[in-house]
Design a protein around this motif. Structure first.
Motif, short mmCIF file in Angstrom:
data_model
loop_
_atom_site.label_atom_id
_atom_site.label_comp_id
_atom_site.label_asym_id
_atom_site.label_seq_id
_atom_site.Cartn_x
_atom_site.Cartn_y
_atom_site.Cartn_z
N ASN A 234 0.81 -1.22 0.00
CA ASN A 234 0.00 0.00 0.00
C ASN A 234 0.85 1.26 0.00
N GLY A 235 2.18 1.09 -0.01
CA GLY A 235 3.08 2.21 -0.17
C GLY A 235 3.08 3.23 0.95
N ASP A 236 2.76 2.81 2.18
CA ASP A 236 2.70 3.78 3.28
C ASP A 236 3.99 3.82 4.10
N GLY A 237 5.01 3.07 3.66
CA GLY A 237 6.28 3.08 4.36
C GLY A 237 6.32 2.19 5.59
N GLN A 238 5.28 1.40 5.83
CA GLN A 238 5.23 0.52 6.99
C GLN A 238 4.80 -0.88 6.56
N MET A 239 5.29 -1.89 7.29
CA MET A 239 4.86 -3.25 7.05
C MET A 239 3.89 -3.63 8.17
N ASN A 240 2.61 -3.83 7.80
CA ASN A 240 1.60 -4.16 8.79
C ASN A 240 0.42 -4.87 8.13
N GLU A 241 -0.68 -4.97 8.85
CA GLU A 241 -1.83 -5.74 8.38
C GLU A 241 -2.47 -5.16 7.13
N ASN B 234 11.49 -4.38 0.75
CA ASN B 234 10.71 -4.53 1.98
C ASN B 234 10.28 -5.97 2.25
N LEU B 235 11.17 -6.92 1.95
CA LEU B 235 10.91 -8.31 2.33
C LEU B 235 10.80 -8.38 3.84
N TYR B 236 9.69 -8.92 4.33
CA TYR B 236 9.46 -9.00 5.78
C TYR B 236 9.07 -10.43 6.15
N ILE B 237 9.80 -11.01 7.11
CA ILE B 237 9.53 -12.38 7.55
C ILE B 237 9.73 -12.48 9.06
N ASP B 238 8.81 -13.15 9.74
CA ASP B 238 8.96 -13.46 11.16
C ASP B 238 8.31 -14.83 11.38
N ARG B 239 9.08 -15.90 11.12
CA ARG B 239 8.53 -17.25 11.09
C ARG B 239 9.49 -18.26 11.72
N THR B 240 8.94 -19.44 12.03
CA THR B 240 9.78 -20.59 12.35
C THR B 240 10.31 -21.17 11.05
N GLY B 241 11.38 -21.95 11.12
CA GLY B 241 11.95 -22.54 9.93
C GLY B 241 12.91 -21.60 9.23
N ASN B 242 13.45 -22.06 8.10
CA ASN B 242 14.39 -21.25 7.34
C ASN B 242 13.72 -19.98 6.83
N ALA B 243 14.45 -18.85 6.91
CA ALA B 243 13.88 -17.57 6.50
C ALA B 243 14.73 -16.94 5.41
N GLY B 244 14.08 -16.40 4.40
CA GLY B 244 14.71 -15.71 3.29
C GLY B 244 13.69 -15.62 2.18
N LEU B 245 14.03 -14.94 1.09
CA LEU B 245 13.13 -14.98 -0.06
C LEU B 245 12.83 -16.43 -0.39
N PHE B 246 13.88 -17.25 -0.32
CA PHE B 246 13.75 -18.70 -0.45
C PHE B 246 14.11 -19.34 0.89
N GLY B 247 13.37 -20.37 1.27
CA GLY B 247 13.73 -21.11 2.47
C GLY B 247 14.88 -22.05 2.19
#
Length: 425
Positions: A84-91, A126-139
């Motif tokens: 949405n181009g607001d400069g924030q990563m959220n819902e 603005n790649l954003y990840i907060d997960r279990t397991g391998n993290a990256g564009l690719f796991g």
């Protein structure tokens, strides 16, 4: 075999002109340039790759691929997860996923991405990840000794966290892969192996990588790679902060490393694994100094950027770090603070890069900018980084001590902020 009823030139022209008339999974041609790589035009296409890890199709279709089939993907445009181009990563962003962010493509060796991926000099922002397991564009990415995967000419920015596994901006875990010309910036947190490019690399070849990623947690941390095993690394540079580990590689085993450098002052790390004559740390100012490759006058520790190609790297001025040349553009983080120059409000100052409300006061200091660095920068921290109406809150009570010059009564009211009648209390 797919038979074209009209000429390739006519088909390409008509497809481009009428592209918006076709749904994502209803194209007339998935490989317009006949190079065996399916075009990725938007985030929906990127997300669909997880259903075709071998690169043979997209949305279950391979129309237009060569007779022998497609074997990978290529970007045709810059992509931005701040949808949405607001400069924030959220819902409000499409791939927020209840705070977990992007789901990495592929995972372990049994379910890894096995196709080629060409960025063509485009950015994934603005790649954003907060997960279990391998993290990256690719796991996980995994080729074979006979046919390594090829990843090239890609720019990735953002921040990610891997809870319980490996993390890197490109990939958590990579095997039998050739990686060349990649720029990454942002921040990485991982429980095990953490690196700017990759958490763990095995039996792979890596070259021409520029990392200004800040590594904030991880069992084994490196500015480029957390664990580097039975692989080759050359002509690469890391300037990001490494919280607790080594400047370039967290752990290196049975590998060949040459013509590599990291910034000792910005990373906070004086040493790195596998140090040798062509693999050493230097001050940021020393790394900024050369204006061409093979310079041996900017530091007494050895030749900087020895044999680095001027077709791949632009060495800039004596106050800029080298930049990667991709897709006719130069991608550079001149001051090594973790932001591309085009995104940096202070591209010549390591101390900070963000001023979201553009009021002349910074959002935050760069992680490795210590007290002396902060004082010498002359920059002032903004207590209200999302509002240009004010910046000062000395007693940290959430109330405004002073309105920004030029913020009139209307500005003050519309800001939603409250003035502090007792700024010292």
């Amino acid at each position: 075999m797919y038979i074209r009823a009209i000429s390739r030139a006519a088909l390409l022209c008509s497809t481009i002109l009428s592209f918006n008339a076709f749904a994502a999974g209803d194209r007339v041609d998935y490989d317009l340039d006949d190079d065996g790589l399916i075009e990725i035009n938007d985030l929906a296409d990127l997300n669909e790759i997880r259903n075709h890890l071998d690169g043979a199709a997209l949305y279950g279709e391979s129309t237009g691929c060569p007779e022998e089939g497609c074997n990978g993907f290529e970007l045709t445009a810059d992509l931005d997860f701040d949808t949405n181009g607001d400069g924030q990563m959220n819902e409000l962003d499409t791939y927020w996923n209840d705070g977990e962010g992007w789901e990495p493509i592929g995972s372990s060796s049994s379910n890894a991405f096995t196709a080629d991926f060409h960025g063509n000099g485009h950015q994934i922002r603005n790649l954003y990840i907060d997960r279990t397991g391998n993290a990256g564009l690719f796991g996980g990415i995994s080729g074979t000794p006979e046919k390594p995967v090829e990843i090239t000419m890609l720019i990735i920015t953002g921040k990610l966290k891997s809870r319980g596994s490996d993390g890197g901006m490109l990939v958590g875990e990579v095997k039998h892969t050739t990686i060349d010309r990649v720029f990454i910036s942002g921040s990485v947190r991982a429980s095990w192996y953490a690196g700017g490019l990759a958490g763990e690399t095995l039996n792979s070849t890596v070259s021409n990588v520029l990392s200004s990623v800040n590594i904030l947690t991880g069992r084994s941390q490196g500015g480029l790679i957390g664990r580097f095993s039975s692989s080759t690394l050359a002509n690469s540079l890391s300037t990001g902060y490494v919280e607790n580990g080594y400047g370039l590689l967290g752990y290196s085993y049975n590998s060949t490393n040459a013509n590599l450098h990291w910034a000792t002052d910005t990373s906070g790390q004086e040493t790195s694994r596998g140090t040798n004559a062509s693999y050493f740390g230097a001050l940021l100012s020393e790394l900024q100094c050369p204006t061409l490759s093979d310079n041996n006058t900017c530091t007494d520790r050895g030749t900087l950027f020895e044999s680095w190609s001027s077709e791949v790297w632009d060495f800039g001025t004596g106050q800029q770090l080298p930049g990667l040349i991709m897709g006719g553009r130069i991608y550079r983080d001149s001051d090594g603070d973790g932001s591309l120059d085009e995104d940096d409000a202070y591209p010549g100052t390591f101390a900070a890069s963000l001023d979201t409300d553009e009021d002349g006061y910074i959002d935050s200091f760069t992680p490795s900018c210590d007290a002396s660095c902060r004082i010498n920068s002359g920059l002032i921290l903004d207590a209200f980084p999302s509002s240009a109406a004010a910046y000062l809150d000395a007693d940290l009570d959430g109330l405004v001590d002073k309105w920004t010059d030029g913020c009139d009564t209307t500005c003050q009211t519309s800001s939603g902020l409250t003035f502090d009648d007792y700024p010292n209390d």
